[in-house]
Design a protein around this motif. Structure first.
Motif, PDB file in Angstrom:
ATOM      1  N   VAL A  45      -6.305   2.002  -9.072  1.00  0.00           N
ATOM      2  CA  VAL A  45      -6.254   2.205  -7.627  1.00  0.00           C
ATOM      3  C   VAL A  45      -5.275   3.301  -7.215  1.00  0.00           C
ATOM      4  CG1 VAL A  45      -7.033  -0.095  -7.006  1.00  0.00           C
ATOM      5  CG2 VAL A  45      -4.621   0.307  -7.379  1.00  0.00           C
ATOM      6  N   ASN A  46      -4.455   3.741  -8.135  1.00  0.00           N
ATOM      7  CA  ASN A  46      -3.581   4.876  -7.836  1.00  0.00           C
ATOM      8  C   ASN A  46      -3.331   5.585  -9.157  1.00  0.00           C
ATOM      9  OD1 ASN A  46      -1.110   3.787  -9.192  1.00  0.00           O
ATOM     10  ND2 ASN A  46      -1.328   2.225  -7.613  1.00  0.00           N
ATOM     11  N   TYR A  66      -0.449   7.064 -11.709  1.00  0.00           N
ATOM     12  CA  TYR A  66       0.965   7.161 -12.035  1.00  0.00           C
ATOM     13  C   TYR A  66       1.257   8.541 -12.563  1.00  0.00           C
ATOM     14  CZ  TYR A  66       5.352   6.290 -14.493  1.00  0.00           C
ATOM     15  OH  TYR A  66       6.641   6.360 -14.935  1.00  0.00           O
ATOM     16  N   ILE A 102       9.729   2.546 -17.446  1.00  0.00           N
ATOM     17  CA  ILE A 102      10.002   3.256 -16.193  1.00  0.00           C
ATOM     18  C   ILE A 102       8.955   2.889 -15.153  1.00  0.00           C
ATOM     19  CG2 ILE A 102       9.998   5.542 -15.125  1.00  0.00           C
ATOM     20  CD1 ILE A 102      11.310   6.565 -17.702  1.00  0.00           C
ATOM     21  N   SER A 148       7.132   0.205 -14.936  1.00  0.00           N
ATOM     22  CA  SER A 148       7.198  -1.176 -14.447  1.00  0.00           C
ATOM     23  C   SER A 148       8.411  -1.397 -13.563  1.00  0.00           C
ATOM     24  CB  SER A 148       7.208  -2.157 -15.613  1.00  0.00           C
ATOM     25  OG  SER A 148       8.490  -2.240 -16.156  1.00  0.00           O
ATOM     26  N   SER A 149       9.476  -0.610 -13.773  1.00  0.00           N
ATOM     27  CA  SER A 149      10.622  -0.786 -12.880  1.00  0.00           C
ATOM     28  C   SER A 149      10.364  -0.125 -11.533  1.00  0.00           C
ATOM     29  CB  SER A 149      11.900  -0.228 -13.514  1.00  0.00           C
ATOM     30  OG  SER A 149      11.777   1.159 -13.659  1.00  0.00           O
ATOM     31  N   LEU A 150       9.378   0.768 -11.494  1.00  0.00           N
ATOM     32  CA  LEU A 150       9.063   1.442 -10.238  1.00  0.00           C
ATOM     33  C   LEU A 150       8.096   0.631  -9.387  1.00  0.00           C
ATOM     34  CD1 LEU A 150       9.365   4.145  -8.653  1.00  0.00           C
ATOM     35  CD2 LEU A 150       7.248   4.840  -9.729  1.00  0.00           C
ATOM     36  N   TYR A 151       7.012   0.176  -9.988  1.00  0.00           N
ATOM     37  CA  TYR A 151       6.005  -0.553  -9.219  1.00  0.00           C
ATOM     38  C   TYR A 151       5.088  -1.313 -10.159  1.00  0.00           C
ATOM     39  CZ  TYR A 151       2.243   2.821 -10.153  1.00  0.00           C
ATOM     40  OH  TYR A 151       1.290   3.588 -10.727  1.00  0.00           O
ATOM     41  N   SER A 152       4.045  -1.906  -9.582  1.00  0.00           N
ATOM     42  CA  SER A 152       3.245  -2.849 -10.350  1.00  0.00           C
ATOM     43  C   SER A 152       2.226  -2.203 -11.274  1.00  0.00           C
ATOM     44  CB  SER A 152       2.531  -3.786  -9.394  1.00  0.00           C
ATOM     45  OG  SER A 152       1.677  -3.026  -8.566  1.00  0.00           O
ATOM     46  N   GLY A 153       2.021  -0.927 -11.167  1.00  0.00           N
ATOM     47  CA  GLY A 153       1.105  -0.281 -12.094  1.00  0.00           C
ATOM     48  C   GLY A 153      -0.115   0.290 -11.406  1.00  0.00           C
ATOM     49  N   GLN A 204      -0.824  -6.869 -11.519  1.00  0.00           N
ATOM     50  CA  GLN A 204       0.578  -6.541 -11.757  1.00  0.00           C
ATOM     51  C   GLN A 204       1.088  -7.082 -13.092  1.00  0.00           C
ATOM     52  OE1 GLN A 204       2.184  -9.098  -8.369  1.00  0.00           O
ATOM     53  NE2 GLN A 204       3.700  -9.476  -9.929  1.00  0.00           N
ATOM     54  N   ASN A 264       5.808  -6.089 -19.762  1.00  0.00           N
ATOM     55  CA  ASN A 264       4.985  -7.122 -19.142  1.00  0.00           C
ATOM     56  C   ASN A 264       4.709  -8.299 -20.083  1.00  0.00           C
ATOM     57  OD1 ASN A 264       4.959  -5.641 -16.880  1.00  0.00           O
ATOM     58  ND2 ASN A 264       2.785  -5.161 -16.883  1.00  0.00           N
TER      59      ASN A 264
END
Lengths: 297, 333, 443
Positions: A117-118, A120, A128, A130-135, A140, A186
């Motif tokens: 959906v986006n 990276y 890095i 996973s510490s930023l966002y859910s993927g 997630q 994860n």
């Protein structure tokens, strides 16, 4: 001319001799007693220095084992039972044989099943990301696909499949050192019992979301329907927060759950072809994983 | 809607790249190249083309066939190495020697360490020093700067001002007598002297220096440290005995000091990271250069000085750290 | 010579497209989702449940400890649910979701626009009021303000620094606030001075806002003790440590806080919120948010209720541009990229920046050429190239001695790197690993 050569030889020899004498005395003075068994034990270890035993390298592990009274807490996953028995013989102690383990990747969310959906665009590191966002996907929990597990593997036992974007374990190379398990932010990778002929059955999903949410993000997610729990004759499957887990110690590899799973989240690997055809939808992802695995072996 | 990009901050970047930095240095070298062609003629063109083409070709071949990497010659670093190599050799050097020198510069000086960014020594200087030691006769026969009509390998050769000075002094002649055989300081400044192709025109090299400072390609610390050290060191010697030591300006304008200090010593990869480190590195180069010139066997020593200090760079980086914000306050308490 | 910090810094393209658009009030949204963790520290505890009716300014979540903050309803209506909702990071976080019905304010709040200059409360009462109103640092760090104002015993504060620097490119919310709410803000500063019992307050403003500097300089004549200082345009001028160094030439020790050098720093937005809370009894329920970007139709500054979906702001500014590649919560240097436009505006949202696709992709990476540009731009005097490498190799002890904990994550190193290396990505990773180690060591 010859005098120069002669002087050079004499003076250099003298310096050498003096240095040797000094070195000899210093070595004597600072000699440290080391248990010779440490060297023997180290010899028997695979020298992989992977840290799978929990110690910083094979020598540290050998030292700890020589000092230890019982060896039950010590295990070299790379050398396996063979190495441990040999070490026990040297140290005059006994060890129990442990089941060999192998790493399995509990995520089947390839782009075909799990829509991106986006995109990276940061540094290629799962930690890095996973510490930023859910993927990149709506899930997630699943694999981030940036290969931290591949980077830490010392044995070439894991690689990223280009098509699915998921890591694949090469069973024959995997020593179950656990480096990839630690590297995965994860917690997708699990060390499971290495059964006969590398056969294994496991839930290839770690999504704790409710069924609908999980299914929306990924078509091969565990939706927590509990069908497998009911069908299992050995009580090996438990349901925790919408996620099924198969206990490898209780599972008898009967494969009943595999056909029961409506999303195909339970994988069977290295089994012979089934005689009875099952539903198309359930079979699809299974076949895929099976083929992959056989390619490697 | 398109898929949104997600990345950690920052989300904007300065409009710069490795390629642009490399080509800025190449641009900075062009005035000096023009002067060299003016003074040495065809030879300068042939030497430059040979060095640049062979450096780029060797880098491409090594990356393609030995390292099996995606060739990265488009970043311009091989062109720069080739250009600097050409600047460091006489314009009458036979083509085959230049090709060997390029192979050493790129192959041993750079690619054997893993390519751009990993080499401890300046590749062009590795090539130059290799040629200087292997082919001392060819490498020290300097064509006289007669102008554009100058021919290539059969050019008229003469000594460099530094060579004249060194030989004269060791023969016991006073400086004042030797100076009459040497072009005036003004001539030295715009490059009318024998020497390696690109080192002669101090004026053109300084123009390039100004351009690089303006474009913020390099910082001024290393060249300034080298110049100051050389002036101070030779100045002291000159004040002690002006008859057996040349004046500081002469030392600054002759040989490869300008070229070395501005373009070779400031090579990113092989110079220190902190400002303090840059000063130490520059002073080291200055001291070693003068020491070789005045007390050593070679008339010129900046290439050796730079290579020696290159070897110290990892050590300097390890022990000379920039001053941290809030560090001193902590120590004071 | 303009004042500035002495070492490092960069100057990205300013892009302040929205500098001239006055603060507009955004229409009320249909629903708001208010996260219970909008600040640094412990998440608040919800005190409402499904079905509850709330008015504007009612408390909906209670501070859960000293370093925490109250949260108030920004709208009037019915609580739909208190549930986990995807937040800007894509992970689920607890939120209070309220359906908006009318605009019914809590009767204690003074809704008039009149300027109220006299400060009637004592310093203790001011502190309580600020704590009660849920005010956090509005510059983006969202550190609870009452914590910063509670000076521990043995520390002496002699100067209050007000951060009007707004060094992040594109953002203009503080700039507009300084122009339009200057008097309120100055009263707010006086309140803060009283709470800290200091006689001097310095407002630092970057020199790219001459109108704000002029306006405030004219006004401060009536406010004894407050001074305005123009500062050089240099990122990260608004970093707390850099700002203190630039204004009063004191260096916050490594690992220390501004109060170790006798200073407290507050943002201009915080000063305005303090005025509203103390003089008007109005808790922190709205803030100024810049909505901007190169291809945005109407770059604007909005007064936004907390909890409004980002999408509403984008619609009000002319919709999402066709070529959008990235939407950033905050400025381009330190902001966070959003992966959904349904996320709510929170207390720390100073701006929403929409980047066109061609500016969204990172540069291609190549080898480090050791050009030392990262070393020379680091305002903290660190060696980013080295920390990056050490973080990749997981050499945590060397990272710690290399000063990774001093990194302020300003991003100057990654901004300037000609090789396009993701320096800050790895340094941040190393920093979080090292801080974990330090924490476990303390236990």
């Amino acid at each position: 001319m010859s005098a120069t050569i002669l002087f050079t030889i004499i003076s250099l020899s003298a310096i050498g001799a003096v240095a040797a004498i000094i070195l000899y005395f210093v070595a004597q003075k600072f000699k440290v007693y080391e248990d010779p068994r440490i060297d023997q034990v180290e010899e028997l270890l695979p020298a992989a220095n992977c840290g799978g035993c929990g110690f910083a390298g094979c020598r540290a592990f050998a030292e700890a084992m020589v000092k230890a009274d019982v060896l039950s807490d010590y295990y070299c996953p790379v050398g396996g039972n063979e190495a441990m028995t040999a070490i026990a013989d040297v140290l005059g102690k006994s060890v129990e044989a442990k089941d060999p383990l192998v790493a399995v990747v509990r995520c089947s969310g390839s782009p075909a099943h799990r829509e991106r959906v986006n995109s990276y665009d940061g540094a290629a590191s799962c930690a890095i990301s996973s510490s930023l966002y859910s993927g990149e996907t709506g899930c997630q929990y699943g694999c981030l696909g940036l290969g931290d597990c591949v980077d830490v593997c010392d044995f070439d036992a894991i690689y990223m499949d280009e098509e699915t974007g998921l890591p694949i374990v090469v069973d024959d190379n995997c020593t179950a050192c656990g480096a990839c398990v630690k590297a995965c932010p994860n917690d997708i990778i699990e060390l499971r019992k290495k059964n006969k002929k590398d056969r294994k059955i496991f839930v290839s999903c770690v999504n704790h979301d409710k069924g609908g949410v999980a299914k929306k993000a990924c078509s091969v997610a565990c939706i927590g329907c509990s069908k497998c729990v009911k069908v299992c004759p050995f009580d090996a499957i438990t349901m925790d927060n919408f996620l099924a887990y198969i206990d490898p110690n209780k599972c008898k590899l009967c494969r009943k759950c595999v056909t029961e799973c409506p999303t195909g989240a339970i994988l069977e690997i290295n089994f012979p072809e089934r005689k009875v055809k099952t539903e198309e939808t359930a079979k699809k992802p299974v076949e895929k994983a099976e083929n992959k695995e056989q390619d490697n072996n | 809607m398109n898929k949104l990009f997600i990345s950690p901050s920052p989300h904007v970047y300065e409009d710069t790249s490795v390629k642009r930095l490399m080509f800025d240095v190449v641009i900075a070298l062009l005035p000096a190249l023009a002067f060299s062609i003016y003074f040495f003629g065809m030879g300068a063109i042939i030497v430059t083309l040979t060095a640049v083409i062979s450096c780029v070709a060797f880098e491409w071949l090594i990356q393609k066939f030995i390292l099996k990497q995606e060739p990265s010659i488009s970043d311009g670093s091989a062109i720069l190495t080739g250009l600097l190599l050409a600047f460091n050799i006489p314009t009458n050097l036979p083509i085959w020697i230049i090709i060997i020198g390029s192979l050493v510069a790129i192959g041993i000086g750079k690619m054997s360490f893993g390519g751009l960014g990993n080499n401890p020594f300046n590749p062009a200087l590795v090539g130059r020093v290799f040629m200087l030691i292997s082919f001392p006769v060819q490498m020290t026969s300097w064509p006289v700067p007669t102008g554009f009509s100058n021919r290539y390998t059969d050019a008229v050769t003469g000594a460099t001002p530094l060579g004249v000075m060194k030989e004269g002094l060791s023969a016991g002649k006073p400086v004042s007598e030797l100076m009459s055989n040497i072009p005036s300081h003004m001539e030295l400044f715009y490059g009318h002297m024998g020497g390696s192709m690109g080192e002669i025109a101090a004026l053109a090299l300084l123009i390039g220096f100004a351009y690089m400072l303006f474009r913020k390609v390099i910082k001024c610390h290393i060249p300034v440290a080298i110049f100051t050290t050389i002036i101070a060191f030779t100045g002291i010697l000159w004040l002690i005995n002006p008859e057996s030591n040349a004046d500081p300006l002469f030392h600054l304008l002759t040989g490869g000091v300008m070229l070395g200090a501005i373009y070779m010593a400031t090579d990113y990869v092989t110079s220190p990271m902190s400002v303090k480190g840059m000063w130490i590195y520059g002073i080291g180069i200055g001291v070693i250069t003068v020491a070789i010139r005045v007390f050593g066997a070679y008339p010129e020593g900046i290439s050796f000085a730079i290579l020696i200090m290159n070897a110290f760079v990892p050590l300097i980086n390890m022990y000379v750290k920039p001053k941290r914000f809030g560090e001193e306050v902590k120590d004071g308490q | 010579m303009l004042k500035t910090f002495p070492k490092g810094g960069v100057h990205p393209e300013e892009g302040k497209y929205s500098a001239n658009s006055a603060i507009a009030t955004l229409p009320l949204p249909k629903t708001v989702s208010i996260p219970i963790a909008q600040h640094i520290g412990a998440p608040s505890k919800p005190v409402v449940k499904k079905g509850d009716k709330v008015k504007v300014g009612d408390k909906i979540a209670e501070s859960a400890g000293f370093v925490s903050a109250n949260i108030h309803s920004s709208v009037s209506g019915t609580v739909v649910k208190v549930d986990n909702v995807l937040d800007s990071t894509g992970y689920k976080r607890p939120c209070v979701i309220i359906d908006v019905e009318g605009d019914d304010w809590n009767e204690n709040i003074d809704k008039t626009e009149d300027l109220k200059k006299e400060i009637s409360l004592t310093d203790k009462e001011i502190l309580n009021k600020i704590n009660e109103s849920g005010i956090v640092g509005l510059g983006g760090a969202t550190f609870p303000s009452h914590v910063k104002l509670s000076v521990p015993d043995g520390k002496k504060i002699d100067v209050l620094i007000i951060n009007g620097v707004e060094c992040e490119p594109y953002l203009t919310s503080d700039h507009r606030l300084m122009l339009e709410k200057a008097e309120e803000m100055l009263v707010g500063i006086q309140i803060l001075m009283k709470a800290l019992s200091v006689n001097s307050a310095l407002i630092g403003i970057e020199n790219n806002k001459p109108d704000a500097i002029e306006h405030l300089t004219a006004l401060v004549k009536d406010y004894p003790g407050i001074e305005v200082h123009p500062l050089k345009v240099q990122y990260p001028q608004g970093g707390e440590k850099q700002l203190i160094k630039a204004l009063i030439n004191r260096e916050v020790p490594s690992g220390g806080l501004p109060l170790d050098v006798g200073a407290v720093v507050h943002n201009v937005g915080t000063a305005y919120a303090v005025y509203e809370a103390v003089q008007k009894n109005k808790p922190l329920i709205e803030r100024v948010v810049t909505l901007t970007g190169k291809s945005v139709q109407k770059p604007s500054n909005f007064m936004v209720r907390i909890g409004t979906p980002v999408n509403d702001l984008i619609e009000a500014a002319g919709g999402l541009p066709e070529d959008t590649g990235k939407v950033i919560n905050g400025g381009p240097m330190m902001g966070k990229a959003l992966n959904s436009l349904d996320v709510p505006v929170v207390k720390g949202t100073s701006g929403i920046l929409i980047m066109p696709a061609e500016l969204s992709k990172r540069k291609e990476e190549s080898n480090c050429i050791r050009c030392a540009k990262c070393v020379s731009v680091c305002p903290q005097g660190l060696e980013p190239y080295l920390l990056n490498r050490l973080a990749q190799l997981e050499k945590n002890d060397k990272l710690e001695t290399g000063g990774v904990m001093d990194c302020i994550e300003c991003g100057s190193c990654a901004y300037t790197c000609p090789a396009g290396l993701p320096l800050l990505d790895y340094i941040r990773l190393g920093k979080s690993r090292v801080s974990q180690i330090i924490r476990s060591r303390k236990q």
